[in-house]
Design a protein around this motif. Structure first.
Motif, PDB file in Angstrom:
ATOM      1  N   ALA A 235       0.850  -1.192   0.000  1.00  0.00           N
ATOM      2  CA  ALA A 235       0.000   0.000   0.000  1.00  0.00           C
ATOM      3  C   ALA A 235       0.878   1.232   0.000  1.00  0.00           C
ATOM      4  O   ALA A 235       2.058   1.175   0.377  1.00  0.00           O
ATOM      5  CB  ALA A 235      -0.920   0.004   1.228  1.00  0.00           C
ATOM      6  N   ALA A 236       0.320   2.338  -0.444  1.00  0.00           N
ATOM      7  CA  ALA A 236       1.072   3.592  -0.423  1.00  0.00           C
ATOM      8  C   ALA A 236       1.428   3.966   1.012  1.00  0.00           C
ATOM      9  O   ALA A 236       2.525   4.462   1.290  1.00  0.00           O
ATOM     10  CB  ALA A 236       0.256   4.701  -1.086  1.00  0.00           C
ATOM     11  N   ASP A 237       0.501   3.722   1.931  1.00  0.00           N
ATOM     12  CA  ASP A 237       0.733   3.999   3.351  1.00  0.00           C
ATOM     13  C   ASP A 237       1.113   2.694   4.048  1.00  0.00           C
ATOM     14  O   ASP A 237       0.259   1.975   4.570  1.00  0.00           O
ATOM     15  CB  ASP A 237      -0.523   4.595   3.982  1.00  0.00           C
ATOM     16  N   PRO A 266      -5.605 -14.597   0.300  1.00  0.00           N
ATOM     17  CA  PRO A 266      -5.584 -13.168  -0.023  1.00  0.00           C
ATOM     18  C   PRO A 266      -6.865 -12.461   0.409  1.00  0.00           C
ATOM     19  O   PRO A 266      -6.845 -11.273   0.752  1.00  0.00           O
ATOM     20  CB  PRO A 266      -5.443 -13.154  -1.553  1.00  0.00           C
ATOM     21  N   GLY A 267      -8.002 -13.209   0.397  1.00  0.00           N
ATOM     22  CA  GLY A 267      -9.266 -12.602   0.803  1.00  0.00           C
ATOM     23  C   GLY A 267      -9.242 -12.111   2.231  1.00  0.00           C
ATOM     24  O   GLY A 267      -9.806 -11.057   2.559  1.00  0.00           O
ATOM     25  N   LEU A 268      -8.573 -12.873   3.112  1.00  0.00           N
ATOM     26  CA  LEU A 268      -8.468 -12.465   4.509  1.00  0.00           C
ATOM     27  C   LEU A 268      -7.695 -11.168   4.641  1.00  0.00           C
ATOM     28  O   LEU A 268      -8.109 -10.247   5.366  1.00  0.00           O
ATOM     29  CB  LEU A 268      -7.782 -13.578   5.315  1.00  0.00           C
ATOM     30  N   VAL A 269      -6.583 -11.090   3.931  1.00  0.00           N
ATOM     31  CA  VAL A 269      -5.759  -9.871   3.988  1.00  0.00           C
ATOM     32  C   VAL A 269      -6.533  -8.698   3.423  1.00  0.00           C
ATOM     33  O   VAL A 269      -6.526  -7.583   3.977  1.00  0.00           O
ATOM     34  CB  VAL A 269      -4.442 -10.083   3.217  1.00  0.00           C
ATOM     35  N   GLY A 270      -7.253  -8.931   2.315  1.00  0.00           N
ATOM     36  CA  GLY A 270      -8.041  -7.859   1.723  1.00  0.00           C
ATOM     37  C   GLY A 270      -9.127  -7.368   2.645  1.00  0.00           C
ATOM     38  O   GLY A 270      -9.372  -6.156   2.754  1.00  0.00           O
ATOM     39  N   HIS A 271      -9.784  -8.289   3.350  1.00  0.00           N
ATOM     40  CA  HIS A 271     -10.847  -7.910   4.286  1.00  0.00           C
ATOM     41  C   HIS A 271     -10.300  -7.081   5.445  1.00  0.00           C
ATOM     42  O   HIS A 271     -10.878  -6.049   5.819  1.00  0.00           O
ATOM     43  CB  HIS A 271     -11.535  -9.166   4.829  1.00  0.00           C
ATOM     44  N   VAL A 272      -9.166  -7.547   5.996  1.00  0.00           N
ATOM     45  CA  VAL A 272      -8.565  -6.847   7.141  1.00  0.00           C
ATOM     46  C   VAL A 272      -8.166  -5.434   6.763  1.00  0.00           C
ATOM     47  O   VAL A 272      -8.445  -4.465   7.504  1.00  0.00           O
ATOM     48  CB  VAL A 272      -7.338  -7.642   7.653  1.00  0.00           C
ATOM     49  N   THR A 273      -7.529  -5.297   5.618  1.00  0.00           N
ATOM     50  CA  THR A 273      -7.053  -3.962   5.224  1.00  0.00           C
ATOM     51  C   THR A 273      -8.212  -3.058   4.802  1.00  0.00           C
ATOM     52  O   THR A 273      -8.188  -1.847   5.057  1.00  0.00           O
ATOM     53  CB  THR A 273      -6.030  -4.082   4.081  1.00  0.00           C
ATOM     54  N   PHE A 274      -9.235  -3.635   4.175  1.00  0.00           N
ATOM     55  CA  PHE A 274     -10.412  -2.832   3.793  1.00  0.00           C
ATOM     56  C   PHE A 274     -11.108  -2.299   5.034  1.00  0.00           C
ATOM     57  O   PHE A 274     -11.506  -1.120   5.090  1.00  0.00           O
ATOM     58  CB  PHE A 274     -11.375  -3.687   2.972  1.00  0.00           C
ATOM     59  N   ALA A 276      -9.816  -1.647   7.787  1.00  0.00           N
ATOM     60  CA  ALA A 276      -8.980  -0.616   8.420  1.00  0.00           C
ATOM     61  C   ALA A 276      -8.860   0.628   7.557  1.00  0.00           C
ATOM     62  O   ALA A 276      -8.179   1.589   7.947  1.00  0.00           O
ATOM     63  CB  ALA A 276      -7.586  -1.188   8.690  1.00  0.00           C
ATOM     64  N   GLY A 277      -9.485   0.628   6.385  1.00  0.00           N
ATOM     65  CA  GLY A 277      -9.452   1.797   5.510  1.00  0.00           C
ATOM     66  C   GLY A 277      -8.134   1.974   4.788  1.00  0.00           C
ATOM     67  O   GLY A 277      -7.794   3.100   4.397  1.00  0.00           O
ATOM     68  N   VAL A 278      -7.397   0.896   4.588  1.00  0.00           N
ATOM     69  CA  VAL A 278      -6.098   0.976   3.903  1.00  0.00           C
ATOM     70  C   VAL A 278      -6.303   0.637   2.423  1.00  0.00           C
ATOM     71  O   VAL A 278      -6.816  -0.426   2.080  1.00  0.00           O
ATOM     72  CB  VAL A 278      -5.078  -0.003   4.520  1.00  0.00           C
ATOM     73  N   GLU A 279      -5.900   1.556   1.568  1.00  0.00           N
ATOM     74  CA  GLU A 279      -6.026   1.340   0.126  1.00  0.00           C
ATOM     75  C   GLU A 279      -4.815   0.563  -0.383  1.00  0.00           C
ATOM     76  O   GLU A 279      -3.664   0.983  -0.207  1.00  0.00           O
ATOM     77  CB  GLU A 279      -6.137   2.680  -0.598  1.00  0.00           C
ATOM     78  N   LEU A 280      -5.072  -0.584  -1.007  1.00  0.00           N
ATOM     79  CA  LEU A 280      -3.994  -1.461  -1.465  1.00  0.00           C
ATOM     80  C   LEU A 280      -3.631  -1.183  -2.916  1.00  0.00           C
ATOM     81  O   LEU A 280      -4.483  -0.796  -3.726  1.00  0.00           O
ATOM     82  CB  LEU A 280      -4.399  -2.935  -1.331  1.00  0.00           C
ATOM     83  N   ARG A 281      -2.356  -1.440  -3.229  1.00  0.00           N
ATOM     84  CA  ARG A 281      -1.938  -1.396  -4.631  1.00  0.00           C
ATOM     85  C   ARG A 281      -1.418  -2.759  -5.107  1.00  0.00           C
ATOM     86  O   ARG A 281      -1.231  -2.968  -6.295  1.00  0.00           O
ATOM     87  CB  ARG A 281      -0.869  -0.324  -4.842  1.00  0.00           C
ATOM     88  N   THR A 282      -1.195  -3.670  -4.150  1.00  0.00           N
ATOM     89  CA  THR A 282      -0.779  -5.031  -4.493  1.00  0.00           C
ATOM     90  C   THR A 282      -1.445  -6.001  -3.538  1.00  0.00           C
ATOM     91  O   THR A 282      -1.455  -5.773  -2.327  1.00  0.00           O
ATOM     92  CB  THR A 282       0.752  -5.203  -4.378  1.00  0.00           C
ATOM     93  N   LEU A 283      -2.003  -7.077  -4.077  1.00  0.00           N
ATOM     94  CA  LEU A 283      -2.553  -8.151  -3.253  1.00  0.00           C
ATOM     95  C   LEU A 283      -2.526  -9.422  -4.100  1.00  0.00           C
ATOM     96  O   LEU A 283      -3.289  -9.554  -5.055  1.00  0.00           O
ATOM     97  CB  LEU A 283      -3.987  -7.850  -2.814  1.00  0.00           C
TER      98      LEU A 283
END
Length: 304
Positions: A235-237, A266-274, A276-283
């Motif tokens: 993520a950028a942040d 990957p779905g678990l990581v995507g759910h956790v970061t979503f 938390a409001g973290v915008e991803l650029r790689t997953l």
């Protein structure tokens, strides 16, 4: 492929050593191969694989130690072609003969009923090309003819040296399924290769050697267990990304391309970061890295 049960025979290599002048090709090598399983005999080029197989097949005399099939040296097996079938990488065929005539000569020389020729041609999918001259065969067709010759005596043991060398993806897929079917009949199947990735999907067990010595023997599952899947996320942040993963109890390590998270989902990581409001650029899910492990075990820093 017929589905008859063919009893296999264990292979044992004990304290094997072979020198050629001042060069030691194999040193104190010991391992066992069991029936009903496909065993990958792996190592970089020059690791001693072919020398070991040639000793097993009675083509080279060991300096010391033993390589036996069912407790016997190859030279002591009464009817070897009916016990052991081999297809070595260097196998050559008379370019002017057809596949059918080549196999008939083999059958005649070994007292095998000529009807078996058509059986093995059918098994390896060569019937359509059986009456063409071998000189016009592709690499894949030559590999199939080598397999047909190895199966001519309906042996319980198959020893195949680099059977996927030079094959296209379709040919590799065919050999994978073919070897699996042979093992399911109860045969002992040994496949040598210098690349783990080529045989990873078709073997049950691995024997890995380097510089003539054993570096690993066991199931492919045990090797995979040492390399659990990971998810790459970035993520950028990155600070916020790290906080969200930590809060969810996910272990991770940082790298130049992002964080490698110890999970296969990957779905678990995507759910956790979503959440938390973290915008991803790689997953993405990463491969298990078996090839990297193989290269590390054999001391090669790049593909052999």
């Amino acid at each position: 492929m017929h589905d008859a049960s063919v009893p296999g025979t264990p292979i044992e290599v004990q304290g094997l050593r072979k020198t050629f002048g001042d060069v030691t090709a194999v040193e104190d090598l010991s391992f066992a191969v069991q029936p009903g399983r496909v065993t990958g005999f792996l190592g970089p080029n020059g690791s001693g694989k072919t020398t070991t197989l040639r000793i097993l097949l009675g083509l080279v005399q060991a300096t010391s130690g033993a390589a036996t099939i069912g407790g016997r040296a190859y030279r002591d097996i009464p009817d070897p072609l009916r016990t052991v079938g081999a297809a070595l990488e260097a196998a050559s065929f008379h370019p002017g003969r057809t596949a059918r005539s080549h196999l008939r000569i083999q059958a005649l020389a070994n007292g095998i009923d000529r009807g078996r020729v058509q059986t093995v041609l059918d098994m390896v999918g060569m019937t359509e090309y059986a009456d063409r001259r071998v000189g016009g065969y592709s690499m894949g067709m030559r590999q199939r003819l080598g397999l047909a010759g190895a199966l001519l005596g309906d042996p319980g043991v198959l020893v195949l040296d680099e059977p996927v060398n030079g094959l296209d993806p379709e040919g590799i897929r065919w050999i994978r399924s073919f070897l699996r079917a042979l093992a399911e009949q109860g045969r002992t199947v040994v496949v040598s290769s210098h690349m783990l990735g080529e045989v990873q999907q078709s073997v049950d067990d691995v024997v890995i050697i380097a510089q003539g010595r054993l570096v690993r023997a066991g199931t492919i599952a045990s090797l995979e267990a040492e390399n659990p899947p990971q998810v790459l996320v970035d993520a950028a942040d990155r600070d916020a990304l790290a906080r969200s993963l930590t809060a969810a109890g996910l272990a991770f390590v940082a790298g130049p391309d992002g964080f490698r998270v110890a999970t296969a989902d990957p779905g678990l990581v995507g759910h956790v970061t979503f959440a938390a409001g973290v915008e991803l650029r790689t997953l993405q899910r990463l491969s298990t890295g078996l090839e990297d492990t193989f290269l590390a075990l054999t001391g090669t820093g790049a593909a052999a």
